[in-house]
Design a protein around this motif. Structure first.
Motif, PDB file in Angstrom:
ATOM      1  N   ARG B   2      -1.792   6.580   4.301  1.00 48.02           N
ATOM      2  CA  ARG B   2      -2.181   5.255   3.845  1.00 48.02           C
ATOM      3  C   ARG B   2      -1.788   4.228   4.906  1.00 48.02           C
ATOM      4  NH1 ARG B   2       2.586   5.073  -0.556  1.00 48.02           N
ATOM      5  NH2 ARG B   2       4.085   3.931   0.677  1.00 48.02           N
ATOM      6  N   MET B   3      -2.706   3.313   5.180  1.00 49.04           N
ATOM      7  CA  MET B   3      -2.460   2.264   6.161  1.00 49.04           C
ATOM      8  C   MET B   3      -1.900   1.041   5.456  1.00 49.04           C
ATOM      9  SD  MET B   3      -3.376   3.529   9.073  1.00 49.04           S
ATOM     10  CE  MET B   3      -3.626   2.108  10.119  1.00 49.04           C
ATOM     11  N   LYS B   4      -0.880   0.456   6.038  1.00 48.88           N
ATOM     12  CA  LYS B   4      -0.303  -0.764   5.472  1.00 48.88           C
ATOM     13  C   LYS B   4      -0.566  -1.921   6.411  1.00 48.88           C
ATOM     14  CE  LYS B   4       3.469   1.177   2.703  1.00 48.88           C
ATOM     15  NZ  LYS B   4       4.912   1.092   2.371  1.00 48.88           N
ATOM     16  N   ARG B  26      -7.736  -8.362   4.340  1.00 52.47           N
ATOM     17  CA  ARG B  26      -7.294  -6.969   4.210  1.00 52.47           C
ATOM     18  C   ARG B  26      -8.010  -6.287   3.049  1.00 52.47           C
ATOM     19  NH1 ARG B  26      -6.866  -2.490   6.129  1.00 52.47           N
ATOM     20  NH2 ARG B  26      -5.298  -1.090   5.289  1.00 52.47           N
ATOM     21  N   LEU B  30     -10.589  -2.989   2.896  1.00 49.75           N
ATOM     22  CA  LEU B  30     -10.491  -1.879   1.943  1.00 49.75           C
ATOM     23  C   LEU B  30     -11.692  -1.846   0.992  1.00 49.75           C
ATOM     24  CD1 LEU B  30      -6.679  -2.305   1.106  1.00 49.75           C
ATOM     25  CD2 LEU B  30      -7.719  -0.428   2.391  1.00 49.75           C
ATOM     26  N   TYR B  69      -1.386  -2.352   0.674  1.00 52.70           N
ATOM     27  CA  TYR B  69      -1.869  -0.986   0.897  1.00 52.70           C
ATOM     28  C   TYR B  69      -2.510  -0.462  -0.380  1.00 52.70           C
ATOM     29  CZ  TYR B  69       2.584   0.188  -1.354  1.00 52.70           C
ATOM     30  OH  TYR B  69       3.640   0.264  -2.223  1.00 52.70           O
ATOM     31  N   ARG B  70      -3.244   0.594  -0.207  1.00 55.41           N
ATOM     32  CA  ARG B  70      -3.929   1.205  -1.342  1.00 55.41           C
ATOM     33  C   ARG B  70      -3.440   2.628  -1.530  1.00 55.41           C
ATOM     34  NH1 ARG B  70     -10.450   1.135  -2.307  1.00 55.41           N
ATOM     35  NH2 ARG B  70     -10.513   2.436  -4.161  1.00 55.41           N
ATOM     36  N   GLU B  71      -3.169   2.987  -2.769  1.00 56.90           N
ATOM     37  CA  GLU B  71      -2.826   4.366  -3.101  1.00 56.90           C
ATOM     38  C   GLU B  71      -3.808   4.833  -4.158  1.00 56.90           C
ATOM     39  OE1 GLU B  71       2.003   4.803  -2.344  1.00 56.90           O
ATOM     40  OE2 GLU B  71       1.219   4.729  -4.391  1.00 56.90           O
ATOM     41  N   THR B  77       0.452  -4.768  -3.542  1.00 56.41           N
ATOM     42  CA  THR B  77       0.973  -5.762  -2.618  1.00 56.41           C
ATOM     43  C   THR B  77       2.479  -5.851  -2.864  1.00 56.41           C
ATOM     44  OG1 THR B  77       0.726  -7.662  -4.091  1.00 56.41           O
ATOM     45  CG2 THR B  77      -1.159  -7.103  -2.714  1.00 56.41           C
TER      46      THR B  77
END
Lengths: 112, 145
Positions: B2-4, B26, B30, B69-71, B77
């Motif tokens: 995962r990209m932050k 951002r 996504l 980021y997304r999970e 956030t």
């Protein structure tokens, strides 16, 4: 934030331009406070150029609602973009007697 | 992996617009746009304004950090803050009628965060606190009144 003013027969129209957040909403707050102190309690906000609103912007209206209602006045907001109107809706502020939201400026009643 | 994405700003309300631009950008990266993006931007704006104003008294020498980021199907956030902790997750939102009667301007920001976000957590670390906000994607807040 810049604000244009257009006095009407029975109310005043304010046209704010820009974002109403915790940093910028003070200008509109000061102007509305001054109008109420002058006895102008019927205030129309033409919101076509309000690009964003946060709780600080909502607070500008909500904090004066009781005082305005006490004097028989109200706020009418028109032409809000969907993203701005949604913020009022999330908190149920579109259901109040003294804060009326109408679709277009043409829908603002002549007397309110 | 995962990209932050990270942004650190001074506790100056003038930077709230910078935070909103960062979050919106951002989220677009996504592929999160439209009403759900607007609502997440608003919730993060409210949380950051709360930190700047109430935890740091808008001290220009203090900073907060925003992480996105997304999970899977949840957008997170995190706001990293070295100020004193604010129990955001335990806050009981005020009724709008009470706020109107009090003639105050506060109280609605926390209500917005609670109505928009699906997960609210405050994590205590050694030198700072993390306000973690999660939004389940595919779900937008609807009128609750």
């Amino acid at each position: 934030m810049t604000i244009q003013e257009h006095p009407q027969d029975t109310y005043i129209t304010l046209v704010p331009h820009g974002e109403l957040d915790a940093n910028s909403s003070v200008h509109l707050d000061e102007r509305i406070q001054a109008l109420i102190e002058q006895g102008q309690v019927n205030i129309h906000i033409d919101g076509a150029d309000i690009q964003y609103i946060s709780s600080a912007g909502l607070g500008v209206f909500v904090s004066y609602l009781d005082e305005v209602a006490e004097q028989g006045g109200k706020f009418v907001l028109s032409s809000l973009r969907e993203s701005v109107r949604d913020v009022f809706v999330i908190l149920g502020l579109d259901q109040l007697d003294n804060l009326i939201i109408v679709e277009r400026t043409e829908d603002v009643p002549a007397h309110f | 992996m995962r990209m932050k994405a990270y942004l650190r700003v001074r506790c100056n309300k003038a930077y709230l617009a910078t935070i909103r631009d960062f979050v919106k950008s951002r989220l677009a990266d996504l592929e999160i746009t439209g009403p759900i993006s607007n609502q997440i931007v608003l919730a993060v704006d409210e949380a950051c304004a709360n930190c700047m104003i109430h935890q740091h008294q808008c001290d220009n020498y203090s900073t907060i950090e925003v992480v996105i980021y997304r999970e899977d199907s949840t957008l997170y956030t995190e706001i990293k803050d070295t100020g004193k902790a604010f129990p955001l997750h335990e806050y009981q939102p005020q009724q709008v009628s009470d706020i109107i009667q009090s003639r105050g301007k506060g109280g609605m920001g926390i209500s917005l965060i609670h109505k928009i976000m699906d997960e609210i957590e405050v994590q205590e670390r050694r030198d700072y606190y993390v306000y973690k906000l999660g939004k389940h994607l595919g779900k937008t807040s609807t009128p609750l009144a």
